[in-house]
Write an enzyme that holds these catalytic residues in place. Structure first.
Site, mmCIF file in Angstrom:
data_model
loop_
_atom_site.group_PDB
_atom_site.id
_atom_site.type_symbol
_atom_site.label_atom_id
_atom_site.label_comp_id
_atom_site.label_asym_id
_atom_site.label_seq_id
_atom_site.Cartn_x
_atom_site.Cartn_y
_atom_site.Cartn_z
ATOM 1 N N HIS A 39 38.935 20.336 -27.232
ATOM 2 C CA HIS A 39 39.455 21.155 -26.229
ATOM 3 C C HIS A 39 40.422 22.580 -26.138
ATOM 4 C CE1 HIS A 39 43.212 20.243 -29.121
ATOM 5 N NE2 HIS A 39 43.806 21.797 -28.502
HETATM 6 C C1 UD1 Z 1 47.450 23.149 -25.367
HETATM 7 C C2 UD1 Z 1 47.821 24.314 -26.294
HETATM 8 C C3 UD1 Z 1 47.032 23.499 -27.805
HETATM 9 C C4 UD1 Z 1 47.657 22.142 -28.216
HETATM 10 C C5 UD1 Z 1 46.903 21.470 -27.409
HETATM 11 C C6 UD1 Z 1 46.626 20.207 -26.680
HETATM 12 C C7 UD1 Z 1 48.039 26.055 -25.605
HETATM 13 C C8 UD1 Z 1 47.631 28.038 -25.706
HETATM 14 N N1 UD1 Z 1 47.431 25.676 -26.068
HETATM 15 O O1 UD1 Z 1 46.328 23.311 -24.892
HETATM 16 O O2 UD1 Z 1 47.426 24.368 -28.518
HETATM 17 O O3 UD1 Z 1 46.165 22.451 -29.002
HETATM 18 O O4 UD1 Z 1 47.921 21.824 -25.202
HETATM 19 O O5 UD1 Z 1 46.952 19.270 -26.263
HETATM 20 O O6 UD1 Z 1 49.608 25.810 -24.985
HETATM 21 N N2 UD1 Z 1 45.852 19.717 -17.847
HETATM 22 C C9 UD1 Z 1 45.702 18.588 -17.019
HETATM 23 N N3 UD1 Z 1 46.847 17.750 -17.573
HETATM 24 C C10 UD1 Z 1 47.686 18.095 -18.584
HETATM 25 C C11 UD1 Z 1 47.848 19.091 -18.952
HETATM 26 C C12 UD1 Z 1 46.944 19.805 -18.650
HETATM 27 O O7 UD1 Z 1 45.366 18.012 -16.338
HETATM 28 O O8 UD1 Z 1 48.696 17.766 -18.296
HETATM 29 C C13 UD1 Z 1 45.080 20.447 -17.890
HETATM 30 C C14 UD1 Z 1 45.051 21.647 -16.382
HETATM 31 O O9 UD1 Z 1 43.518 21.324 -16.391
HETATM 32 C C15 UD1 Z 1 44.703 22.747 -17.677
HETATM 33 C C16 UD1 Z 1 44.028 22.400 -18.728
HETATM 34 O O10 UD1 Z 1 43.950 20.845 -19.010
HETATM 35 O O11 UD1 Z 1 44.693 23.492 -17.068
HETATM 36 C C17 UD1 Z 1 44.902 23.024 -20.728
HETATM 37 O O12 UD1 Z 1 45.845 22.516 -20.392
HETATM 38 P P1 UD1 Z 1 46.815 23.681 -20.924
HETATM 39 O O13 UD1 Z 1 48.148 22.902 -21.314
HETATM 40 O O14 UD1 Z 1 47.166 25.289 -20.636
HETATM 41 O O15 UD1 Z 1 46.215 23.720 -22.563
HETATM 42 P P2 UD1 Z 1 45.516 22.571 -23.591
HETATM 43 O O16 UD1 Z 1 44.255 22.793 -23.548
HETATM 44 O O17 UD1 Z 1 45.601 21.161 -23.483
#
Ligand code: UD1
Length: 372
Positions: A218
């Site tokens: 991810h």
């Molecule tokens: C975040 C953390 C990472 C951790 C990971 C675990 C940061 C910088 N990164 O990354 O260190 O290892 O969480 O999962 O904080 N999204 C959904 N549903 C959700 C949350 C996110 O669909 O509940 C999608 C959205 O499109 C979003 C993308 O996932 O833009 C990324 O989510 P984000 O929270 O920005 O970072 P992660 O890649 O989850």
């Protein structure tokens, strides 16, 4: 930053979390804080930033790990790094102004960690950082930025390993550095004897114990560009075994954006599933022949459970795991082949520090900070 001492006073401690890897660190600490509430003088509250809002990444962890419902959810949702960090900062500040806790505890290295620490110190509220001192020495990783800044803002650095203590000392941070061990190992230890074997999940995924690989990916460096996704697909083909792949929402949307979801589905040995609850993932990991991952937490869980780990990165913030069966393969087919062929011998990882559990040591450190 000082905490006003009042006789007989209860101290208000806020745990600020928001993303999946933080819930697993919070679980053992929240449990011990609840059990010892009568004699610790700590009133514990949980605030959720809402960074992870998907029930599969959030609610299921609270439910299955028996973490108390958050007292407040800031519902920040997704966004660019700047937008998310700013939004969490602004909303958490409002909440802190209302509650005025004595201490804020932040966990790990996500945007929630950084914003939480910033909001608190700017209001003069001391911060304790769980999993302090980790370094990948790669500032292109958002997590590295988050953990470095958070460490320098913290009054208390709760370090999991001797290496992380050394890193914090080398940077001359101003807070107190304490080695407390790893909360994730404490949680794993409490579950170890209850991990179901050969269960319905294996049947559902059409896999046989010992003869499949678990894959998770991810991180931006692995999943954001078309080239890295193509390299990932090539690695999957190389595995020649059933590969169970719980797909993170970020990865799914990137696969769709680059029109590679069809190509992934077409690979015969792949079983795509939704993100899994903690215990289900452990069930798969314990019985897998190997785990392929770019996650920090899963590297640790895998070696703790005795399974070989192939990490899709060229550096790790958990260098200790390299002694216990973790291999850095990056996205290289050559390194992947070598790591698959390397002999594997599971070794027990100690999880207590001087006979004490991490949550116990953390509560001791929080209490002595609160008492001044
Ligand atoms: C975040 C953390 C990472 C951790 C990971 C675990 C940061 C910088 N990164 O990354 O260190 O290892 O969480 O999962 O904080 N999204 C959904 N549903 C959700 C949350 C996110 O669909 O509940 C999608 C959205 O499109 C979003 C993308 O996932 O833009 C990324 O989510 P984000 O929270 O920005 O970072 P992660 O890649 O989850």
């Amino acid at each position: 930053m000082s905490i006003k001492k009042t006789r007989g006073k209860k101290y208000q401690v806020v745990s600020f979390v928001g993303a999946r890897p933080q819930f697993v660190k919070l679980a053992p600490l929240a449990r011990r804080l609840a059990e010892s509430a009568a004699h610790t003088k700590i009133v514990h509250r949980i605030i959720h930033s809402g960074q992870h809002y998907d029930p599969k990444l959030s609610k299921v962890f609270f439910d299955r790990l028996s973490i108390p419902e958050p007292n407040e959810n800031l519902r920040v949702g997704s966004g660019s790094h700047g937008a998310m960090t700013g939004a969490i900062l602004a909303r958490f500040e409002k909440s802190l102004v209302k509650q005025r806790p004595d201490l804020v505890v932040v966990y790990g290295d996500t945007n929630t960690t950084l914003s939480g620490a910033l909001a608190a110190v700017k209001l003069g509220i001391p911060v304790a950082h769980v999993e302090a001192g980790l370094r990948s020495f790669d500032l292109s990783m958002p997590e590295e930025v988050n953990r470095r800044v958070t460490d320098h803002l913290s009054a208390l650095l709760l370090c999991p390993t001797t290496e992380s203590v050394k890193n914090a000392r080398r940077e001359h941070v101003s807070g107190k550095i304490v080695r407390v061990g790893d909360l994730m190992y404490e949680l794993l230890h409490s579950f170890r004897d209850h991990i179901p074997q050969n269960n319905a999940l294996l049947k559902r995924c059409r896999i046989i114990a010992g003869e499949y690989v678990v894959l998770t990916a991810h991180r931006p460096a692995t999943v954001d560009s078309k080239d890295s996704l193509k390299a990932l697909l090539a690695l999957i083909k190389l595995l020649k075994r059933p590969v169970v792949f719980p797909v993170h929402p970020r990865t799914r949307s990137s696969l769709k954006r680059h029109r590679l979801l069809g190509a992934l589905r077409a690979i015969k040995n792949v079983r795509l599933v939704d993100p899994l609850p903690y215990i289900d993932l452990l069930t798969l990991v314990t019985q897998a022949s190997a785990v392929v991952t770019d996650s920090g937490g899963l590297q640790k869980e895998t070696v703790f459970l005795g399974t070989k780990c192939l990490t899709l990165r060229d550096i790790t913030e958990w260098p200790e795991t390299l002694r216990y069966g973790n291999h850095l393969v990056d996205l290289s087919q050559k390194k992947m082949r070598q790591a698959l062929a390397a002999p594997h011998k599971a070794r027990r990882i100690p999880w207590k520090v001087n006979g004490k559990a991490p949550s116990e040591l953390i509560i001791q450190s929080l209490t002595s900070l609160l008492r001044g």
